[in-house]
Design a protein around this motif. Structure first.
Motif, PDB file in Angstrom:
ATOM      1  N   UNK A   1      -9.225 -23.811 -43.872  1.00 45.61           N
ATOM      2  CA  UNK A   1      -8.805 -25.120 -43.365  1.00 45.61           C
ATOM      3  C   UNK A   1      -7.431 -25.490 -43.918  1.00 45.61           C
ATOM      4  N   UNK A   2      -7.183 -25.181 -45.180  1.00 45.38           N
ATOM      5  CA  UNK A   2      -5.866 -25.436 -45.769  1.00 45.38           C
ATOM      6  C   UNK A   2      -4.790 -24.674 -44.990  1.00 45.38           C
TER       7      UNK A   2
ATOM      8  N   UNK B   1      -6.979 -29.212 -34.318  1.00 46.00           N
ATOM      9  CA  UNK B   1      -7.660 -28.419 -35.334  1.00 46.00           C
ATOM     10  C   UNK B   1      -9.148 -28.715 -35.248  1.00 46.00           C
ATOM     11  N   UNK B   2      -9.943 -27.679 -34.994  1.00 49.48           N
ATOM     12  CA  UNK B   2     -11.389 -27.833 -34.852  1.00 49.48           C
ATOM     13  C   UNK B   2     -12.079 -27.044 -35.952  1.00 49.48           C
ATOM     14  N   UNK B   3     -13.092 -27.639 -36.542  1.00 53.54           N
ATOM     15  CA  UNK B   3     -13.716 -27.055 -37.726  1.00 53.54           C
ATOM     16  C   UNK B   3     -15.189 -26.746 -37.512  1.00 53.54           C
TER      17      UNK B   3
ATOM     18  N   UNK C   1     -14.239 -35.009 -40.734  1.00 45.00           N
ATOM     19  CA  UNK C   1     -13.630 -35.786 -39.660  1.00 45.00           C
ATOM     20  C   UNK C   1     -12.230 -36.299 -39.967  1.00 45.00           C
ATOM     21  N   UNK C   2     -11.909 -36.458 -41.246  1.00 45.55           N
ATOM     22  CA  UNK C   2     -10.596 -37.008 -41.586  1.00 45.55           C
ATOM     23  C   UNK C   2      -9.451 -36.067 -41.210  1.00 45.55           C
ATOM     24  N   UNK C   3      -9.725 -34.763 -41.137  1.00 40.85           N
ATOM     25  CA  UNK C   3      -8.647 -33.809 -40.861  1.00 40.85           C
ATOM     26  C   UNK C   3      -8.918 -32.907 -39.661  1.00 40.85           C
ATOM     27  N   UNK C   4     -10.161 -32.774 -39.239  1.00 41.14           N
ATOM     28  CA  UNK C   4     -10.505 -31.843 -38.155  1.00 41.14           C
ATOM     29  C   UNK C   4     -11.486 -32.472 -37.176  1.00 41.14           C
ATOM     30  N   UNK C   5     -11.418 -32.028 -35.937  1.00 45.05           N
ATOM     31  CA  UNK C   5     -12.468 -32.334 -34.975  1.00 45.05           C
ATOM     32  C   UNK C   5     -13.614 -31.343 -35.187  1.00 45.05           C
ATOM     33  N   UNK C   6     -14.845 -31.756 -34.939  1.00 50.27           N
ATOM     34  CA  UNK C   6     -15.931 -30.775 -34.968  1.00 50.27           C
ATOM     35  C   UNK C   6     -15.781 -29.821 -33.787  1.00 50.27           C
TER      36      UNK C   6
ATOM     37  N   UNK D   1     -10.767 -23.722 -37.693  1.00 54.30           N
ATOM     38  CA  UNK D   1     -10.854 -23.591 -39.138  1.00 54.30           C
ATOM     39  C   UNK D   1     -12.289 -23.561 -39.616  1.00 54.30           C
ATOM     40  N   UNK D   2     -12.477 -23.180 -40.880  1.00 55.69           N
ATOM     41  CA  UNK D   2     -13.792 -23.187 -41.543  1.00 55.69           C
ATOM     42  C   UNK D   2     -14.773 -22.197 -40.938  1.00 55.69           C
ATOM     43  N   UNK D   3     -14.268 -21.136 -40.350  1.00 58.32           N
ATOM     44  CA  UNK D   3     -15.153 -20.118 -39.802  1.00 58.32           C
ATOM     45  C   UNK D   3     -16.100 -20.677 -38.760  1.00 58.32           C
ATOM     46  N   UNK D   4     -17.329 -20.156 -38.750  1.00 57.88           N
ATOM     47  CA  UNK D   4     -18.334 -20.693 -37.826  1.00 57.88           C
ATOM     48  C   UNK D   4     -19.219 -21.706 -38.547  1.00 57.88           C
ATOM     49  N   UNK D   5     -18.888 -21.984 -39.814  1.00 57.60           N
ATOM     50  CA  UNK D   5     -19.635 -22.991 -40.557  1.00 57.60           C
ATOM     51  C   UNK D   5     -20.831 -22.448 -41.306  1.00 57.60           C
TER      52      UNK D   5
END
Length: 234
Positions: A79-80, A98-100, A105-110, A129-133
């Protein structure tokens, strides 16, 4: 253009440039310029970026960190990098989202598949970002899965090597490069392209992969134009 919608996979290590750790601003600027060229051609572009320049979950496990905990730390590292790339792209006038895979929520959409596709249709560059979670999945697996979900035409894996070789070209001067190889041939020869989960996803869904040198200016644009660059796996 040969492709309408692509997913570009970048390694986190590539962002280090000549540094030993972190993000090289010159390399980030170079990537932004390369991406802008193909975006200005009308291409729909999604990006997955790794986090190895900051933290790798597998390395964390070696130092005593729980594997699951380490994988989540690796997701945050991606994410960084994604935020840094997003800032660089927007500096060049591109619209981005940017989707996470994790909720922040402050920096990415789900990540929502239909929303991601709609962003692409509107000409926005979508960064995942953040892989598949979930732990135990690499960013290669993320790239393959997201590419299938958004119905991308191809996965472009940008590396520091200009394709797939019979051996590591940085260690073996006699290594020979493949220009084209089938999924079955790559599997039988044990070629190092992606982890097995990512590779199998692409193979089962007939999603071609192109491995190329992202650090050489113009390569990304040449691929989009249909020129033979790197190694095509299909």
């Amino acid at each position: 253009m040969k492709y309408k919608r692509i997913l570009l996979k970048l390694s986190g290590e590539a962002l280090m440039g000549d540094k030993q750790h972190g993000i090289d601003s010159n390399r980030l600027e170079q990537y932004a310029q390369e991406i802008k060229k193909v975006r200005d051609m009308g291409l729909e572009l999604a990006i997955v970026i790794g986090g190895g320049n900051i933290f790798r979950g597998v390395d964390g496990e070696k130092s005593g960190i729980d594997r699951v905990q380490g994988d989540y730390m690796g997701m945050l590292a991606t994410v960084i990098n994604a935020m840094a790339l997003q800032s660089a792209l927007e500096k060049h006038g591109m619209y981005t989202r940017l989707m996470s895979g994790l909720k922040m929520e402050q920096v990415c959409e789900p990540f929502i598949r239909r929303r991601a596709i709609r962003h692409l249709e509107k000409g926005r560059v979508v960064i995942f970002g953040a892989g598949i979670g979930n732990p135990y999945f690499t960013t290669d697996s993320t790239a393959s899965l997201r590419a299938i979900e958004i119905e991308a035409d191809v996965v472009l894996k940008g590396t520091r090597v200009d394709g797939v070789y019979t051996a590591d070209p940085e260690k073996d001067p006699d290594a020979k490069k493949y220009s084209n190889v089938t999924f079955q041939e790559a599997y039988e020869k044990g070629l190092s392209i992606m982890d097995m989960t990512a590779f199998t996803l692409c193979m089962e869904n007939d999603l071609p992969i192109i491995v190329f040198d992202m650090n050489k200016p113009g390569n990304l644009e040449s691929i989009v134009e249909g020129k033979e660059v790197g190694t095509l796996i299909k």
